[in-house]
Write a protein that holds these residues in place. Structure first.
Motif, PDB file in Angstrom:
ATOM      1  N   SER A 177       0.804  -1.223   0.000  1.00  0.00           N
ATOM      2  CA  SER A 177       0.000   0.000   0.000  1.00  0.00           C
ATOM      3  C   SER A 177       0.835   1.271   0.000  1.00  0.00           C
ATOM      4  O   SER A 177       0.290   2.382   0.083  1.00  0.00           O
ATOM      5  N   ALA A 178       2.148   1.144  -0.099  1.00  0.00           N
ATOM      6  CA  ALA A 178       3.050   2.304   0.001  1.00  0.00           C
ATOM      7  C   ALA A 178       2.739   3.357  -1.055  1.00  0.00           C
ATOM      8  O   ALA A 178       2.370   3.036  -2.190  1.00  0.00           O
ATOM      9  N   ARG A 179       2.953   4.602  -0.658  1.00  0.00           N
ATOM     10  CA  ARG A 179       2.785   5.718  -1.584  1.00  0.00           C
ATOM     11  C   ARG A 179       4.084   6.501  -1.667  1.00  0.00           C
ATOM     12  O   ARG A 179       4.831   6.604  -0.692  1.00  0.00           O
ATOM     13  N   GLY A 180       4.349   7.043  -2.857  1.00  0.00           N
ATOM     14  CA  GLY A 180       5.565   7.794  -3.074  1.00  0.00           C
ATOM     15  C   GLY A 180       5.431   8.668  -4.299  1.00  0.00           C
ATOM     16  O   GLY A 180       4.336   9.129  -4.635  1.00  0.00           O
ATOM     17  N   ALA A 181       6.528   8.887  -4.988  1.00  0.00           N
ATOM     18  CA  ALA A 181       6.547   9.795  -6.132  1.00  0.00           C
ATOM     19  C   ALA A 181       5.977   9.137  -7.383  1.00  0.00           C
ATOM     20  O   ALA A 181       5.718   7.924  -7.431  1.00  0.00           O
ATOM     21  N   ALA A 182       5.810   9.937  -8.412  1.00  0.00           N
ATOM     22  CA  ALA A 182       5.057   9.509  -9.587  1.00  0.00           C
ATOM     23  C   ALA A 182       5.710   8.394 -10.377  1.00  0.00           C
ATOM     24  O   ALA A 182       5.032   7.645 -11.084  1.00  0.00           O
ATOM     25  N   HIS A 183       7.045   8.277 -10.302  1.00  0.00           N
ATOM     26  CA  HIS A 183       7.724   7.221 -11.045  1.00  0.00           C
ATOM     27  C   HIS A 183       8.025   6.002 -10.179  1.00  0.00           C
ATOM     28  O   HIS A 183       8.785   5.130 -10.574  1.00  0.00           O
ATOM     29  N   GLY A 184       7.435   5.952  -8.998  1.00  0.00           N
ATOM     30  CA  GLY A 184       7.667   4.830  -8.108  1.00  0.00           C
ATOM     31  C   GLY A 184       8.844   5.000  -7.186  1.00  0.00           C
ATOM     32  O   GLY A 184       9.281   4.044  -6.543  1.00  0.00           O
ATOM     33  N   GLU A 185       9.371   6.226  -7.086  1.00  0.00           N
ATOM     34  CA  GLU A 185      10.489   6.474  -6.177  1.00  0.00           C
ATOM     35  C   GLU A 185      10.007   6.330  -4.726  1.00  0.00           C
ATOM     36  O   GLU A 185       8.899   6.704  -4.387  1.00  0.00           O
ATOM     37  N   ILE A 186      10.904   5.805  -3.890  1.00  0.00           N
ATOM     38  CA  ILE A 186      10.545   5.405  -2.539  1.00  0.00           C
ATOM     39  C   ILE A 186      11.288   6.252  -1.509  1.00  0.00           C
ATOM     40  O   ILE A 186      12.502   6.435  -1.607  1.00  0.00           O
ATOM     41  N   GLY A 187      10.581   6.764  -0.534  1.00  0.00           N
ATOM     42  CA  GLY A 187      11.197   7.243   0.680  1.00  0.00           C
ATOM     43  C   GLY A 187      11.726   8.663   0.674  1.00  0.00           C
ATOM     44  O   GLY A 187      11.478   9.460  -0.226  1.00  0.00           O
ATOM     45  N   GLN A 188      12.522   8.967   1.717  1.00  0.00           N
ATOM     46  CA  GLN A 188      12.919  10.338   2.004  1.00  0.00           C
ATOM     47  C   GLN A 188      13.887  10.922   0.996  1.00  0.00           C
ATOM     48  O   GLN A 188      13.983  12.144   0.855  1.00  0.00           O
TER      49      GLN A 188
END
Length: 270
Positions: A177-188
């Protein structure tokens, strides 16, 4: 304290994927997406991903139109340096970056001892990517990556990212269910899934790489990424200096590279 969890996971990712292993013909609109995903679900277990992981990870993926719009419209990278700095709030990043450096001094000292990367460029990346963790993105990560794997523009590249994302789900380092940036980038600091496998570091010593909730993991991983792209301890990182090549590995846009170097130098007092 720092553990880099890579090696075997990378070997599996590289071994299981080739362009020929793509699940079905790519598409340029939503019409073929569901069929592509269904075919991918059937093929992924044969390429090393447990069927239960595939089912759980892809249960809620949808064709993500915001991802496609973002992929087609990256206009800020065409700005001049001054325009880019203004648009991205460069001076605010410098000011807050200095404060963040002071308040996280022990963490940045530990990272520099381990990787040879000073605080400045890490804070520049952290600040520009997510406002120091303030906004990590609002797009469903697996939908974003799956959409780009299906999309014809870079299907092979993002199919590899999708396999990497599934491996992260399998080992408990990415929630379906993780959410992030538009290209699938993850985390801080916004890592694509394959880069988490390649360069992810357990900065807080808990046995997992949590790019979302652990700033220690995110920043150690970012330093490890730079080392993996040629960073040499003690060398300069401005344009023309040895470590600028590592910054170039972070982002292909020259204006972004210049901004990292400039903001980092201002934070480091160089």
């Amino acid at each position: 304290m720092f553990k880099t969890l890579m090696g075997g996971a990378v070997a599996v990712t590289i071994a299981i994927f080739s362009p020929a292993a793509q699940a079905a013909q790519c598409g340029n609109d939503a019409s073929g997406f569901t069929a592509w995903v269904d075919n991918f679900k059937r093929q992924a277990p044969a390429n090393g991903i447990p069927a239960a992981v595939v089912t759980r990870a892809l249960a809620d993926v949808q064709y993500n139109r915001p991802t496609i719009r973002a992929d087609r419209g990256q206009k800020s990278f065409k700005l001049s340096f001054d325009q880019f700095m203004k648009k991205r709030g460069g001076q605010a990043i410098i000011s807050r970056g200095k404060s963040m450096k002071a308040s996280n001094a022990a963490l940045f000292s530990a990272i520099e001892r381990r990787y040879g990367v000073p605080a400045g460029p890490l804070l520049a990346i952290w600040g520009m990517e997510t406002g120091f963790g303030g906004f990590l993105g609002d797009q469903h990560t697996l939908s974003a990556v799956t959409t780009l794997a299906y999309d014809c523009r870079r299907s092979a590249y993002f199919t590899e990212q999708l396999y990497a994302a599934l491996q992260l789900v399998a080992r408990g380092d990415l929630s379906p269910s993780a959410r992030g940036a538009a290209h699938g980038e993850i985390g801080q600091t916004q890592f694509l899934p394959l880069n988490v496998l390649r360069y992810g570091a357990d900065g807080d010593g808990d046995g997992h790489i949590d790019m979302v909730r652990s700033r220690a993991d995110a920043l150690a991983s970012t330093a490890n990424f730079l080392v993996g792209h040629g960073w040499r301890a003690g060398a300069g990182y401005q344009p023309g200096q040895p470590n600028f090549v590592a910054i170039q590995g972070w982002n292909a846009a020259s204006v972004y590279q210049q901004a990292i170097a400039h903001i980092g130098a201002q934070i480091d007092g160089r």
